[in-house]
Design a protein around this motif. Structure first.
Motif, short mmCIF file in Angstrom:
data_model
loop_
_atom_site.label_atom_id
_atom_site.label_comp_id
_atom_site.label_asym_id
_atom_site.label_seq_id
_atom_site.Cartn_x
_atom_site.Cartn_y
_atom_site.Cartn_z
N ASP A 14 0.61 -1.27 -0.25
CA ASP A 14 -0.21 -0.44 0.17
C ASP A 14 0.94 1.18 0.00
O ASP A 14 1.86 1.69 1.31
CB ASP A 14 -0.77 0.69 1.29
CG ASP A 14 -1.80 1.44 0.79
OD1 ASP A 14 -1.63 1.84 0.50
OD2 ASP A 14 -3.16 0.99 1.38
N GLU A 16 0.22 4.63 -0.39
CA GLU A 16 -0.20 6.15 0.38
C GLU A 16 0.03 5.50 2.29
O GLU A 16 0.39 6.18 2.35
CB GLU A 16 -1.55 5.30 0.41
CG GLU A 16 -2.41 7.05 0.62
CD GLU A 16 -3.84 6.76 0.06
OE1 GLU A 16 -4.90 6.33 1.75
OE2 GLU A 16 -4.15 7.61 -0.96
N LYS A 17 0.06 4.42 2.45
CA LYS A 17 -0.32 4.04 3.36
C LYS A 17 1.69 3.58 4.16
O LYS A 17 1.77 3.36 5.47
CB LYS A 17 -0.42 2.82 4.12
CG LYS A 17 -2.16 2.99 4.25
CD LYS A 17 -3.14 1.98 5.23
CE LYS A 17 -3.98 2.28 4.73
NZ LYS A 17 -5.74 1.01 5.35
N ARG A 18 2.17 3.20 3.36
CA ARG A 18 3.88 3.11 2.80
C ARG A 18 3.47 1.79 4.66
O ARG A 18 4.36 1.22 4.71
CB ARG A 18 4.32 3.91 3.81
CG ARG A 18 4.61 5.19 2.91
CD ARG A 18 5.18 6.16 3.27
NE ARG A 18 7.22 6.12 3.42
CZ ARG A 18 7.66 6.25 3.18
NH1 ARG A 18 7.83 7.87 2.59
NH2 ARG A 18 8.99 5.52 3.41
N SER A 44 -4.22 2.68 -3.75
CA SER A 44 -3.52 2.99 -3.80
C SER A 44 -2.74 1.47 -3.93
O SER A 44 -1.22 0.72 -3.24
CB SER A 44 -2.64 3.51 -2.53
OG SER A 44 -3.01 3.24 -1.21
#
Length: 53
Positions: A14, A16-18, A44
């Protein structure tokens, strides 16, 4: 409890969330594995499916 066989592994990222995750699929059909992969390939998120032969 019946013994479950590993049928596939999903590696997902992900952006976006890394965040990354590895999910082990037990006793899934190829259709079920594909449905799970489709869920993890949205927005993402990006994932690959490694199928045990």
């Amino acid at each position: 409890m019946p013994i479950q066989t590993v049928t596939a592994v999903i590696c997902s990222v992900d952006l976006e969330k890394r965040d990354t995750e590895i999910k082990i699929l037990l006793g899934c059909t190829s259709e079920e594995s594909q449905a799970i992969l489709d869920i993890h390939n949205t927005g993402s998120q990006s994932a690959i499916l490694l199928v045990r032969k």
